[in-house]
Design a protein around this motif. Structure first.
Motif, mmCIF file in Angstrom:
data_model
loop_
_atom_site.group_PDB
_atom_site.id
_atom_site.type_symbol
_atom_site.label_atom_id
_atom_site.label_comp_id
_atom_site.label_asym_id
_atom_site.label_seq_id
_atom_site.Cartn_x
_atom_site.Cartn_y
_atom_site.Cartn_z
ATOM 1 N N PRO A 32 15.433 23.833 9.674
ATOM 2 C CA PRO A 32 14.729 25.082 9.357
ATOM 3 C C PRO A 32 15.499 26.329 9.785
ATOM 4 N N LEU A 33 16.209 26.252 10.913
ATOM 5 C CA LEU A 33 16.992 27.397 11.363
ATOM 6 C C LEU A 33 18.108 27.710 10.372
ATOM 7 N N PHE A 36 16.596 29.401 7.387
ATOM 8 C CA PHE A 36 16.275 30.791 7.724
ATOM 9 C C PHE A 36 17.543 31.635 7.715
ATOM 10 N N LEU A 39 18.428 32.330 4.171
ATOM 11 C CA LEU A 39 17.501 33.276 3.554
ATOM 12 C C LEU A 39 17.853 34.713 3.904
ATOM 13 N N CYS A 40 18.290 34.942 5.123
ATOM 14 C CA CYS A 40 18.657 36.298 5.535
ATOM 15 C C CYS A 40 19.899 36.791 4.805
ATOM 16 N N ARG A 97 19.868 28.277 19.361
ATOM 17 C CA ARG A 97 18.987 29.041 18.474
ATOM 18 C C ARG A 97 19.116 30.537 18.717
ATOM 19 N N LEU A 101 20.336 33.407 16.081
ATOM 20 C CA LEU A 101 19.540 34.587 15.741
ATOM 21 C C LEU A 101 20.356 35.863 15.920
ATOM 22 N N ILE A 104 22.326 36.197 12.867
ATOM 23 C CA ILE A 104 21.488 36.713 11.785
ATOM 24 C C ILE A 104 21.362 38.234 11.882
#
Length: 414
Positions: A32-33, A36, A39-40, A97, A101, A104
């Protein structure tokens, strides 16, 4: 999350030793990470596409196309850096994680700086976004080096050193005159792509073939999804203002057929079975710059076609058609060249996509019906591919059944 963790792997914790996961790991899937993270990137892809649309619609391809190629390389390469590292070293602990982030956040900074870089050759925000991503990536490589020894440790340190050196080299796009920046960009792009090849000379990292193939496939879907969204918004806006649905429907229908065909063409083969060495994987992975870039450019081309049809673009119908046909043909040819030809057998199967690319380019001369014709060419290409693949599979089944009394396995469809 730990859905993709192999049996016996402990659940995510605050800190886990960053050791390689292994190419033979079973049930390896995107996390899922990672989804994500992908998606960004849509934000950055959309920004690059929007700037390309404005340049092409105003009749400035000499500025728009090089600018798009540079910005898309920056986006694509940032994604590549993360994807291949995570395939080998994703620990899915809290620290991993958090660092992801941070990367991201760097992507979003990069996206915010694209209009300024595109229009004014001001790369300061883009460079800073890259700096944020690179510091996070280097910390991951250093963490991997700390947890390893011998050749694996040297590989990780070479990556960390190469990434740092490249980030310093990118200062050239900030400090040098505008006329020199495209050449600096080209030079640094070559140096960037040389880093993985040099870093893995002694000992390759343990990237996972199935995981890499899935990650590239998922990003293809995201790019095609952005293309659908961009074209839909353009058609909706034009229809609301001009009530020109009669002229827009062929573009909408042709564009949708083209995007459906692009999806089908890409996912027609199990490419992870081709990724058996670093050389094959690097050529395949680097070649996706053309696949991703052309797929995203199709959406920009559809927007330009809509603007030309409604009288908003300052270009000819021929130029507007080329904005769709050129990236569509490039997509088909590049997918065949680096992706699907490895699973095609015989001249007929190998010829479908190259001939389709030529047919798509020929549609440029069709004027207002060009997009619709391109969509139809895409649909026929898919139908031919399915028919030829099914014929080969039936022939394989028949031959196998004849040799083994009906219990043989036929050829795998491609």
């Amino acid at each position: 999350m730990s859905e993709d963790s192999p049996p016996g792997r402990p659940p995510p914790g605050l800190l886990r030793r960053m050791t390689e996961r292994g190419r033979g790991e079973e049930h390896r899937a995107a996390t899922p990470l990672e989804l994500f993270f992908d998606l960004c990137f849509v934000v950055a892809v959309a920004q690059a596409g929007r700037q390309l649309v404005h340049s092409l619609a105003e009749g400035h391809p000499g500025h728009g196309i090089p600018g798009y190629l540079m910005m898309f390389f920056a986006i694509w390469w940032a994604w590549v850096n993360f994807t291949w590292f995570s395939s080998a070293y994703d620990t899915d602990d809290v620290l991993y994680r958090v660092v992801t982030l941070v990367q991201i956040a760097g992507v979003l900074i990069l996206a915010a700086g694209i209009p300024r870089a595109f229009n004014d050759s001001n790369f300061s925000v883009v460079w800073f976004g890259y700096l944020v991503m690179r510091l996070a990536l280097v910390s991951q490589w250093l963490r991997a080096a700390h947890a390893s020894h011998g050749a694996e440790r040297r590989t990780a340190l070479r990556y960390a050193t190469g990434v740092c050196g490249c980030q310093i080299g990118w200062l050239g796009v900030l400090l040098l005159p505008d006329h020199a920046k495209p050449w600096v960009f080209l030079l640094m792009a070559i140096v960037e792509m040389a880093v993985p090849a040099l870093a893995e000379l002694g000992r390759p990292t343990a990237w996972h073939p199935h995981h890499i193939a899935e990650r590239y496939g998922l990003f293809t879907i995201i790019v095609l999804g952005e293309t659908v969204a961009a074209a839909t918004v353009a058609i909706q806006s034009a229809g609301d203002e001009q009530e020109a649905l009669g002229t827009l429907l062929p573009i909408a229908g042709g564009g949708l057929l083209l995007i459906f065909a692009a999806y089908w063409i890409y996912f027609a083969v199990p490419v992870h079975r081709h990724l058996v060495s670093n050389r094959q994987a690097f050529l395949w992975g680097y070649g996706h710059y053309l696949v991703f870039g052309s797929a995203a450019a199709i959406g920009a081309g559809l927007e330009v076609a809509v603007e030309e049809t409604t009288g908003k673009a300052h270009i000819s119908a021929f130029a507007a058609s080329a904005c769709v046909t050129v990236p569509a043909a490039l997509f088909m040819f590049s997918v065949w060249l680096i992706h699907s030809r490895h699973h095609k057998r015989g001249l007929a199967q190998q010829s479908v996509l190259p001939f389709a690319a030529v047919a798509v380019l020929a549609c440029t001369f069709a004027g207002g019906t060009a997009v619709l014709l391109v969509g139809l060419v895409g649909a026929v290409t898919v139908a031919l591919g399915v028919t030829l693949s099914a014929g080969r599979q039936e022939a394989g089944d028949g031959g196998a059944n004849g040799r083994s009394g009906g219990n043989g396995r036929g050829s795998e469809p491609s």
